[in-house]
Design an enzyme around this catalytic site. Sequence first.
Site, short mmCIF file in Angstrom:
data_model
loop_
_atom_site.label_atom_id
_atom_site.label_comp_id
_atom_site.label_asym_id
_atom_site.label_seq_id
_atom_site.Cartn_x
_atom_site.Cartn_y
_atom_site.Cartn_z
N LYS A 54 0.84 -1.20 0.00
CA LYS A 54 0.00 0.00 0.00
C LYS A 54 0.87 1.25 0.00
CE LYS A 54 -3.92 -2.30 2.14
NZ LYS A 54 -4.56 -2.74 3.39
N GLN A 98 -4.86 -1.19 9.47
CA GLN A 98 -4.84 -2.55 8.93
C GLN A 98 -5.48 -3.52 9.92
OE1 GLN A 98 -3.86 -3.32 5.83
NE2 GLN A 98 -4.21 -5.50 6.06
N ASP A 121 -11.35 3.25 3.84
CA ASP A 121 -11.75 1.84 3.85
C ASP A 121 -13.27 1.70 3.78
OD1 ASP A 121 -9.90 -0.26 3.90
OD2 ASP A 121 -9.37 0.09 6.01
N1 GUN Z 1 -7.26 -6.46 6.18
C1 GUN Z 1 -7.60 -7.21 5.10
N2 GUN Z 1 -8.24 -6.46 4.18
C2 GUN Z 1 -8.30 -5.21 4.68
C3 GUN Z 1 -8.82 -3.98 4.19
O1 GUN Z 1 -9.40 -3.89 3.10
N3 GUN Z 1 -8.68 -2.91 5.01
C4 GUN Z 1 -8.09 -3.00 6.22
N4 GUN Z 1 -8.00 -1.89 6.96
N5 GUN Z 1 -7.59 -4.12 6.72
C5 GUN Z 1 -7.69 -5.21 5.94
#
Ligand code: GUN
Length: 296
Positions: A54, A98, A121
Site C-alpha cells: 500500500k 490494517q 476503507d
Molecule cells: N485487512 C484485510 N483487508 C483489509 C482492508 O481492506 N482494510 C483494512 N483496513 N484491513 C484489511
Amino acid sequence: MSAAIIDGKAFAAGLREKVAGLVPAFEAAAGRKPGLAVVIVGEDPASQVYVRSKGKATEASGMASFTHKLPAETSEEALLDLVRQLNADGAVDGILVQLPLPRHINEQRVIATIDPDKDVDGFHVVNVGRLATGLNGFVPCTPLGCLMLLEDRLGDLSGLNAVVIGRSNIVGKPMAQLLLSKSCTVTIAHSRTKDLPALCRTADILVAAVGRPEMVKRDWIKPGATVIDVGINRIDNGEGGTKLVGDVDFAEASEAAGAVTPVPGGVGPMTIAVLLRNTLVSAYRRAGVPLDKGTI
Ligand code: GUN
C-alpha cells in the site's frame, strides 16, 4: 464453452494510472500532495506485506504515504490517540488501520474513532449508512473494485440477478448494497443457506467471498454468468509446495461462465487501486477542489 477471463490486474493498472494523472492538478490547486496514513499494529506477516505494498503504491501514484508501525503490545488508548492525531492532521486525507488488530484492541472502537471523511476503507458506520441510503461516502475497496470490473464487463447491471456468497462487513454486505444500488435483484447467501448450488444457478452475477478454496463448481453456475472470485486461499499444490486459489473452481467455472476473474490477477489487484482512488477523491473533497462526477 470457454469463459472470458476478466483481467483485474490490467484494469487495476489503468485505474492507478488514472489516479496518478489526477494528482498534479490537485497539487497545483491545494499546494500539497494527497496523503494516505496506514497504521499497522503487530507483526502479522500477511498484514506487513499488504501494508508495504500500500505504501509503495501510494508513492508510485505521486501521493504522500505515512506508515505508522506500532508494536503488538500497543494499548488501545495509544492507538486511539494516534487515530485522533491523524484525524486532525491536514496533510492526511485517508486513514487505514490494517485489520486484524491484536485481540486486546476493540476493532469497532478504533474504526468508530476514524473521521468518517478520512475513512477510505469505508468501514465506519457513517459510511456504511451512507452506502445503504445512497449518500456520497466511502465504499470498501474490494467490493467497489468488483463493481468496477462488473460494469466494465456488462455495462448496465439493472434487472440482473446477483447472488453474493458471504456476509462479511468488508465484502459481502457492501457488495450486496452496491449491486442493489445498480438495480440488481440481490440475494446474500451464507453458511446457513439451503441448497446453495441451486440458488447460485439463478445468478447472472455470482460473487464468491467466503474463504473456502474452490467451493463453487461448474454446476453451480448459470451458463454465461459473470463470476467474481474474491477468495484468496493458500493450499497444498500436491508437490510439496503451496498455491493460491480462489473460492471458485477456476477450471470448472471456465467451462460454464461467460466471464470469470482468475486468482491471482483478478479482484486482488483492484483493492489497492481503489484505495488510491478513494484517497484521491477524499483529497479533492476535503480541499474543495472540484472533481467531476464520473471522472474516476
Ligand atoms: N485487512 C484485510 N483487508 C483489509 C482492508 O481492506 N482494510 C483494512 N483496513 N484491513 C484489511
